[in-house]
Motif scaffolding. Structure first.
Motif, PDB file in Angstrom:
ATOM      1  N   ALA A  77       1.827  10.711 -10.769  1.00  0.00           N
ATOM      2  CA  ALA A  77       0.570  11.405 -11.071  1.00  0.00           C
ATOM      3  C   ALA A  77       0.318  12.484 -10.020  1.00  0.00           C
ATOM      4  O   ALA A  77      -0.734  12.515  -9.394  1.00  0.00           O
ATOM      5  CB  ALA A  77      -0.585  10.419 -11.123  1.00  0.00           C
ATOM      6  N   PRO A  78       1.289  13.373  -9.833  1.00  0.00           N
ATOM      7  CA  PRO A  78       1.139  14.387  -8.785  1.00  0.00           C
ATOM      8  C   PRO A  78       0.127  15.468  -9.168  1.00  0.00           C
ATOM      9  O   PRO A  78       0.037  15.870 -10.322  1.00  0.00           O
ATOM     10  CB  PRO A  78       2.530  14.975  -8.650  1.00  0.00           C
ATOM     11  N   GLY A  79      -0.645  15.923  -8.174  1.00  0.00           N
ATOM     12  CA  GLY A  79      -1.475  17.101  -8.363  1.00  0.00           C
ATOM     13  C   GLY A  79      -2.764  16.950  -9.146  1.00  0.00           C
ATOM     14  O   GLY A  79      -3.519  17.887  -9.260  1.00  0.00           O
ATOM     15  N   ASP A  80      -3.041  15.799  -9.700  1.00  0.00           N
ATOM     16  CA  ASP A  80      -4.258  15.601 -10.476  1.00  0.00           C
ATOM     17  C   ASP A  80      -5.034  14.453  -9.842  1.00  0.00           C
ATOM     18  O   ASP A  80      -4.661  13.286  -9.984  1.00  0.00           O
ATOM     19  CB  ASP A  80      -3.915  15.290 -11.934  1.00  0.00           C
ATOM     20  N   ALA A  81      -6.096  14.779  -9.138  1.00  0.00           N
ATOM     21  CA  ALA A  81      -6.846  13.778  -8.375  1.00  0.00           C
ATOM     22  C   ALA A  81      -7.380  12.649  -9.255  1.00  0.00           C
ATOM     23  O   ALA A  81      -7.324  11.477  -8.884  1.00  0.00           O
ATOM     24  CB  ALA A  81      -7.991  14.447  -7.618  1.00  0.00           C
ATOM     25  N   GLU A  82      -7.887  12.996 -10.422  1.00  0.00           N
ATOM     26  CA  GLU A  82      -8.448  11.974 -11.311  1.00  0.00           C
ATOM     27  C   GLU A  82      -7.365  11.025 -11.821  1.00  0.00           C
ATOM     28  O   GLU A  82      -7.524   9.807 -11.790  1.00  0.00           O
ATOM     29  CB  GLU A  82      -9.158  12.631 -12.494  1.00  0.00           C
ATOM     30  N   LYS A  83      -6.238  11.588 -12.269  1.00  0.00           N
ATOM     31  CA  LYS A  83      -5.144  10.749 -12.762  1.00  0.00           C
ATOM     32  C   LYS A  83      -4.522   9.941 -11.632  1.00  0.00           C
ATOM     33  O   LYS A  83      -4.125   8.793 -11.819  1.00  0.00           O
ATOM     34  CB  LYS A  83      -4.088  11.596 -13.458  1.00  0.00           C
ATOM     35  N   VAL A 112       0.843  -1.199   0.000  1.00  0.00           N
ATOM     36  CA  VAL A 112       0.000   0.000   0.000  1.00  0.00           C
ATOM     37  C   VAL A 112       0.876   1.246   0.000  1.00  0.00           C
ATOM     38  O   VAL A 112       0.600   2.210  -0.728  1.00  0.00           O
ATOM     39  CB  VAL A 112      -0.972  -0.011   1.208  1.00  0.00           C
ATOM     40  N   GLU A 113       1.947   1.243   0.771  1.00  0.00           N
ATOM     41  CA  GLU A 113       2.881   2.369   0.778  1.00  0.00           C
ATOM     42  C   GLU A 113       3.559   2.519  -0.589  1.00  0.00           C
ATOM     43  O   GLU A 113       3.750   3.634  -1.073  1.00  0.00           O
ATOM     44  CB  GLU A 113       3.933   2.188   1.874  1.00  0.00           C
ATOM     45  N   LEU A 114       3.901   1.414  -1.219  1.00  0.00           N
ATOM     46  CA  LEU A 114       4.497   1.447  -2.555  1.00  0.00           C
ATOM     47  C   LEU A 114       3.546   2.112  -3.543  1.00  0.00           C
ATOM     48  O   LEU A 114       3.947   3.007  -4.303  1.00  0.00           O
ATOM     49  CB  LEU A 114       4.822   0.025  -3.014  1.00  0.00           C
ATOM     50  N   ILE A 115       2.295   1.704  -3.534  1.00  0.00           N
ATOM     51  CA  ILE A 115       1.294   2.272  -4.434  1.00  0.00           C
ATOM     52  C   ILE A 115       1.153   3.768  -4.179  1.00  0.00           C
ATOM     53  O   ILE A 115       1.101   4.565  -5.119  1.00  0.00           O
ATOM     54  CB  ILE A 115      -0.051   1.534  -4.273  1.00  0.00           C
ATOM     55  N   SER A 116       1.116   4.143  -2.930  1.00  0.00           N
ATOM     56  CA  SER A 116       1.000   5.561  -2.572  1.00  0.00           C
ATOM     57  C   SER A 116       2.189   6.369  -3.082  1.00  0.00           C
ATOM     58  O   SER A 116       2.022   7.431  -3.690  1.00  0.00           O
ATOM     59  CB  SER A 116       0.876   5.684  -1.052  1.00  0.00           C
ATOM     60  N   GLY A 129      -3.535   4.858  -9.226  1.00  0.00           N
ATOM     61  CA  GLY A 129      -3.585   4.072  -7.997  1.00  0.00           C
ATOM     62  C   GLY A 129      -4.351   2.773  -8.184  1.00  0.00           C
ATOM     63  O   GLY A 129      -3.927   1.715  -7.717  1.00  0.00           O
ATOM     64  N   SER A 130      -5.462   2.828  -8.887  1.00  0.00           N
ATOM     65  CA  SER A 130      -6.259   1.630  -9.161  1.00  0.00           C
ATOM     66  C   SER A 130      -5.490   0.643 -10.029  1.00  0.00           C
ATOM     67  O   SER A 130      -5.502  -0.566  -9.775  1.00  0.00           O
ATOM     68  CB  SER A 130      -7.566   2.000  -9.863  1.00  0.00           C
ATOM     69  N   VAL A 149      -3.937  -3.343  -8.769  1.00  0.00           N
ATOM     70  CA  VAL A 149      -4.064  -4.613  -9.481  1.00  0.00           C
ATOM     71  C   VAL A 149      -2.682  -5.148  -9.852  1.00  0.00           C
ATOM     72  O   VAL A 149      -2.380  -6.330  -9.635  1.00  0.00           O
ATOM     73  CB  VAL A 149      -4.945  -4.452 -10.742  1.00  0.00           C
ATOM     74  N   ALA A 150      -1.825  -4.288 -10.383  1.00  0.00           N
ATOM     75  CA  ALA A 150      -0.501  -4.716 -10.843  1.00  0.00           C
ATOM     76  C   ALA A 150       0.358  -5.261  -9.712  1.00  0.00           C
ATOM     77  O   ALA A 150       0.997  -6.307  -9.853  1.00  0.00           O
ATOM     78  CB  ALA A 150       0.214  -3.557 -11.532  1.00  0.00           C
ATOM     79  N   VAL A 151       0.381  -4.566  -8.584  1.00  0.00           N
ATOM     80  CA  VAL A 151       1.243  -4.979  -7.476  1.00  0.00           C
ATOM     81  C   VAL A 151       0.812  -6.329  -6.918  1.00  0.00           C
ATOM     82  O   VAL A 151       1.650  -7.173  -6.611  1.00  0.00           O
ATOM     83  CB  VAL A 151       1.274  -3.896  -6.372  1.00  0.00           C
TER      84      VAL A 151
END
Length: 89
Positions: free
Chosen positions: A53-59, A42-46, A64-65, A69-71
């Motif tokens: 994808a800094p600063g863009d909530a949608e991206k 979870v920390e890795l994903i974060s 993150g989604s 799945v990938a991790v």
């Protein structure tokens, strides 16, 4: 592999290594088989979402989604960086 893809791959390997308190993972080393667990995942994903994808909530939410799945599917720097690279393209 392009220069940009190499940078992403190296960054993912470094981040995984940092979370495991070791050197960067080899490109085909599995995060979970080298000491990773779900909390570190979870920390890795974060961290990767914040980095790529800094600063863009949608991206950020989309990346993150995809990373979630990938991790938990194949947690190697190579496979995770491929997902990030796909997101960046």
């Amino acid at each position: 592999m392009t220069v940009a893809a190499n940078r992403v791959d190296s960054s993912v390997a470094q981040t995984m290594g940092d979370l495991l308190s070791r050197s960067p993972l080899d490109h085909d080393e599995d995060f979970f088989l080298t000491g990773g667990d779900s909390l570190r995942a979870v920390e890795l994903i974060s961290r990767l979402t914040e980095q790529f994808a800094p600063g863009d909530a949608e991206k950020s939410a989309e990346l993150g989604s995809m990373l979630l799945v990938a991790v938990f599917d194949e947690a190697t720097p190579r496979s995770v960086s491929a997902v990030i690279q796909q997101h960046l393209d």
